[in-house]
Design a protein around this motif. Sequence first.
Motif, PDB file in Angstrom:
ATOM      1  N   GLY A   1      -3.652  -6.465  -5.870  1.00 51.25           N
ATOM      2  CA  GLY A   1      -4.578  -5.171  -6.272  1.00 51.25           C
ATOM      3  C   GLY A   1      -5.403  -4.814  -5.125  1.00 51.25           C
ATOM      4  N   ARG A   2      -6.010  -5.496  -4.276  1.00 47.65           N
ATOM      5  CA  ARG A   2      -6.708  -4.998  -3.245  1.00 47.65           C
ATOM      6  C   ARG A   2      -5.884  -4.326  -2.285  1.00 47.65           C
ATOM      7  NH1 ARG A   2     -10.303  -9.911  -1.121  1.00 47.65           N
ATOM      8  NH2 ARG A   2     -10.933  -8.530   0.286  1.00 47.65           N
ATOM      9  N   ALA A   3      -4.809  -4.539  -1.978  1.00 51.38           N
ATOM     10  CA  ALA A   3      -3.807  -4.083  -1.102  1.00 51.38           C
ATOM     11  C   ALA A   3      -3.501  -2.695  -1.548  1.00 51.38           C
ATOM     12  CB  ALA A   3      -2.429  -4.874  -1.190  1.00 51.38           C
ATOM     13  N   TYR A   4      -3.326  -2.401  -2.927  1.00 52.35           N
ATOM     14  CA  TYR A   4      -3.220  -1.189  -3.481  1.00 52.35           C
ATOM     15  C   TYR A   4      -4.255  -0.269  -3.204  1.00 52.35           C
ATOM     16  CZ  TYR A   4       1.085  -2.779  -5.872  1.00 52.35           C
ATOM     17  OH  TYR A   4       2.243  -3.625  -6.220  1.00 52.35           O
ATOM     18  N   ASP A   5      -5.652  -0.706  -3.475  1.00 51.54           N
ATOM     19  CA  ASP A   5      -6.801   0.061  -3.514  1.00 51.54           C
ATOM     20  C   ASP A   5      -7.515   0.237  -2.085  1.00 51.54           C
ATOM     21  OD1 ASP A   5      -6.576   0.191  -6.261  1.00 51.54           O
ATOM     22  OD2 ASP A   5      -7.796  -1.367  -6.828  1.00 51.54           O
ATOM     23  N   ASP A   6      -7.430  -0.930  -1.467  1.00 50.84           N
ATOM     24  CA  ASP A   6      -8.350  -0.964  -0.225  1.00 50.84           C
ATOM     25  C   ASP A   6      -7.475  -1.786   0.796  1.00 50.84           C
ATOM     26  OD1 ASP A   6     -10.107  -0.268   1.716  1.00 50.84           O
ATOM     27  OD2 ASP A   6     -11.546  -1.646   0.801  1.00 50.84           O
ATOM     28  N   VAL A   7      -6.486  -1.321   1.604  1.00 55.65           N
ATOM     29  CA  VAL A   7      -5.524  -2.130   2.463  1.00 55.65           C
ATOM     30  C   VAL A   7      -6.451  -2.274   3.709  1.00 55.65           C
ATOM     31  CG1 VAL A   7      -4.232  -0.406   3.351  1.00 55.65           C
ATOM     32  CG2 VAL A   7      -3.241  -2.731   3.126  1.00 55.65           C
ATOM     33  N   TRP A   8      -7.203  -1.476   3.899  1.00 51.26           N
ATOM     34  CA  TRP A   8      -7.914  -1.573   5.231  1.00 51.26           C
ATOM     35  C   TRP A   8      -8.786  -2.851   5.477  1.00 51.26           C
ATOM     36  CZ3 TRP A   8      -5.442   0.679   9.214  1.00 51.26           C
ATOM     37  CH2 TRP A   8      -4.519   2.152   8.891  1.00 51.26           C
ATOM     38  N   GLN A   9      -9.386  -3.097   4.502  1.00 51.39           N
ATOM     39  CA  GLN A   9      -9.934  -4.244   4.367  1.00 51.39           C
ATOM     40  C   GLN A   9      -9.243  -5.567   4.618  1.00 51.39           C
ATOM     41  OE1 GLN A   9     -11.817  -5.248   0.884  1.00 51.39           O
ATOM     42  NE2 GLN A   9     -13.830  -6.663   1.811  1.00 51.39           N
ATOM     43  N   LEU A  10      -8.126  -5.597   3.789  1.00 56.19           N
ATOM     44  CA  LEU A  10      -7.424  -6.868   4.351  1.00 56.19           C
ATOM     45  C   LEU A  10      -6.812  -6.809   5.512  1.00 56.19           C
ATOM     46  CD1 LEU A  10      -5.207  -6.876   1.029  1.00 56.19           C
ATOM     47  CD2 LEU A  10      -7.116  -8.335   1.345  1.00 56.19           C
ATOM     48  N   LEU A  11      -6.328  -5.491   6.240  1.00 53.39           N
ATOM     49  CA  LEU A  11      -5.691  -5.515   7.484  1.00 53.39           C
ATOM     50  C   LEU A  11      -6.803  -5.890   8.695  1.00 53.39           C
ATOM     51  CD1 LEU A  11      -3.635  -2.415   7.232  1.00 53.39           C
ATOM     52  CD2 LEU A  11      -2.841  -4.875   6.973  1.00 53.39           C
ATOM     53  N   THR A  12      -8.004  -5.579   8.165  1.00 57.83           N
ATOM     54  CA  THR A  12      -9.143  -5.898   9.199  1.00 57.83           C
ATOM     55  C   THR A  12      -9.142  -7.609   9.340  1.00 57.83           C
ATOM     56  OG1 THR A  12     -10.471  -3.849   8.984  1.00 57.83           O
ATOM     57  CG2 THR A  12     -11.552  -5.747   9.897  1.00 57.83           C
ATOM     58  N   ALA A  13      -9.121  -8.076   8.010  1.00 58.21           N
ATOM     59  CA  ALA A  13      -9.264  -9.725   7.842  1.00 58.21           C
ATOM     60  C   ALA A  13      -7.927 -10.082   8.709  1.00 58.21           C
ATOM     61  CB  ALA A  13      -9.226  -9.975   6.222  1.00 58.21           C
ATOM     62  N   ASP A  14      -6.720  -9.726   8.255  1.00 61.03           N
ATOM     63  CA  ASP A  14      -5.495 -10.267   9.234  1.00 61.03           C
ATOM     64  C   ASP A  14      -5.712 -10.034  10.486  1.00 61.03           C
ATOM     65  OD1 ASP A  14      -4.587 -10.594   6.523  1.00 61.03           O
ATOM     66  OD2 ASP A  14      -3.494  -8.919   6.400  1.00 61.03           O
ATOM     67  N   ALA A  15      -6.302  -9.097  11.256  1.00 60.75           N
ATOM     68  CA  ALA A  15      -6.551  -8.672  12.491  1.00 60.75           C
ATOM     69  C   ALA A  15      -7.329  -9.919  13.078  1.00 60.75           C
ATOM     70  CB  ALA A  15      -6.762  -7.590  12.906  1.00 60.75           C
ATOM     71  N   ALA A  16      -8.626 -10.400  12.221  1.00 66.76           N
ATOM     72  CA  ALA A  16      -9.379 -11.090  12.737  1.00 66.76           C
ATOM     73  C   ALA A  16      -8.675 -12.545  12.697  1.00 66.76           C
ATOM     74  CB  ALA A  16     -10.649 -11.343  11.867  1.00 66.76           C
TER      75      ALA A  16
ATOM     76  N   SER B   1       0.790  -1.273  -0.029  1.00 65.01           N
ATOM     77  CA  SER B   1      -0.150   0.084   0.096  1.00 65.01           C
ATOM     78  C   SER B   1       0.790   1.371  -0.048  1.00 65.01           C
ATOM     79  CB  SER B   1      -0.931  -0.012   1.087  1.00 65.01           C
ATOM     80  OG  SER B   1      -1.751   1.258   1.410  1.00 65.01           O
ATOM     81  N   VAL B   2       2.027   1.159   0.808  1.00 68.47           N
ATOM     82  CA  VAL B   2       2.715   2.344   1.050  1.00 68.47           C
ATOM     83  C   VAL B   2       3.637   2.593  -0.442  1.00 68.47           C
ATOM     84  CG1 VAL B   2       4.736   3.425   1.895  1.00 68.47           C
ATOM     85  CG2 VAL B   2       3.130   2.331   3.472  1.00 68.47           C
ATOM     86  N   ALA B   3       3.982   1.785  -0.860  1.00 70.18           N
ATOM     87  CA  ALA B   3       4.716   1.426  -2.286  1.00 70.18           C
ATOM     88  C   ALA B   3       4.110   2.128  -3.534  1.00 70.18           C
ATOM     89  CB  ALA B   3       5.434   0.436  -2.591  1.00 70.18           C
ATOM     90  N   GLY B   4       2.595   1.956  -3.436  1.00 70.71           N
ATOM     91  CA  GLY B   4       1.667   2.385  -4.155  1.00 70.71           C
ATOM     92  C   GLY B   4       1.749   1.424  -5.745  1.00 70.71           C
ATOM     93  N   GLU B   5       0.517   1.338  -6.413  1.00 71.21           N
ATOM     94  CA  GLU B   5       0.391   0.662  -7.596  1.00 71.21           C
ATOM     95  C   GLU B   5       1.280   1.126  -8.692  1.00 71.21           C
ATOM     96  OE1 GLU B   5      -3.415  -1.099  -8.798  1.00 71.21           O
ATOM     97  OE2 GLU B   5      -3.338   0.420 -10.145  1.00 71.21           O
ATOM     98  N   PRO B   6       2.227   0.356  -9.240  1.00 68.12           N
ATOM     99  CA  PRO B   6       2.979   0.821 -10.557  1.00 68.12           C
ATOM    100  C   PRO B   6       2.201   1.347 -11.671  1.00 68.12           C
ATOM    101  CG  PRO B   6       3.361  -1.419  -9.695  1.00 68.12           C
ATOM    102  CD  PRO B   6       2.086  -1.233  -9.068  1.00 68.12           C
ATOM    103  N   ALA B   7       2.701   2.199 -12.519  1.00 67.83           N
ATOM    104  CA  ALA B   7       2.008   2.834 -13.529  1.00 67.83           C
ATOM    105  C   ALA B   7       1.488   1.928 -14.473  1.00 67.83           C
ATOM    106  CB  ALA B   7       3.004   3.741 -14.112  1.00 67.83           C
ATOM    107  N   SER B   8       2.216   0.804 -14.472  1.00 69.02           N
ATOM    108  CA  SER B   8       1.414  -0.414 -15.446  1.00 69.02           C
ATOM    109  C   SER B   8       0.268  -1.133 -14.881  1.00 69.02           C
ATOM    110  CB  SER B   8       2.428  -1.414 -15.630  1.00 69.02           C
ATOM    111  OG  SER B   8       2.975  -2.024 -14.352  1.00 69.02           O
ATOM    112  N   GLY B   9      -0.205  -0.691 -13.940  1.00 69.83           N
ATOM    113  CA  GLY B   9      -1.353  -1.163 -13.177  1.00 69.83           C
ATOM    114  C   GLY B   9      -1.241  -2.441 -12.539  1.00 69.83           C
ATOM    115  N   PRO B  10      -2.453  -3.123 -11.716  1.00 67.07           N
ATOM    116  CA  PRO B  10      -2.260  -4.031 -10.828  1.00 67.07           C
ATOM    117  C   PRO B  10      -1.618  -5.425 -11.662  1.00 67.07           C
ATOM    118  CG  PRO B  10      -4.803  -3.944 -11.725  1.00 67.07           C
ATOM    119  CD  PRO B  10      -3.894  -2.631 -12.313  1.00 67.07           C
TER     120      PRO B  10
END
Length: 226
Positions: free
Chosen positions: A187-202, A50-59
């Motif tokens: 791709g989800r980590a680039y766009d919506d990392v909080w959903q993944l982190l919530t799942a990881d926390a669970a 997420s911090v690195a950001g999605e490359p210019a070439s897309g997901p």
Amino acid sequence: MNAHITPPAAAPLPAPALRPVRSAALFTTGALGLAGAAWVLRAVWEVRLSVAGEPASGPPDQGGGTHRALNSLEDSYHFVNTAGGFAALLCAGAFIGWMWRIRDNGRALSGVRPRYSGIWVYLGWIVPVVNLWFPRGIIADAYLASTPGAPGARVPRSLNVWWGLWLVTMVGGVGLIYTDSTDEIIGRAYDDVWQLLTADAAVVGAAVAGIFMVRAVTAVQEKAAG
């Protein structure tokens, strides 16, 4: 005259012997800890993506079956994800083995046939609908059967916490139960990392609660066995 003779009562079947459970419990708690650590590592990599950001070439998954070449960070996430899968598989095997032992021990300690037949120790996790309560029911029954003389006995709180968090990971389609490919998760980590982190926390929370639950159930069986 013989008709009035009462036939002798059949001898009761001997109770099954108690199965050693300490080693299985230690292995299971270790596997739960390993799985929890694997999901912490996944979360760290997802934050890095997420911090690195999605490359210019897309997901990585660009749709229509087209996948671009991965960069080094994305490639390392594939390795982390695969390692987590092996940790989860090890944990599942250890946990089912422990469940089988405590179910048998509950029967030996109480002398009462368990409500759930042995096959549900395995199928209870994968058969739709019943997998929402059968695994918890098997463990709860084993715990209560191990305290037959304790009035008003209750299951450990850690059992309910563990099962609640497990349902979050399962019903929510996140955490351990992903239908997306690894590239789609990136791709989800680039766009919506909080959903993944919530799942990881669970998942991590379920692993921690599971450790306390395994220890509590094992302790009550060892105490009952004397």
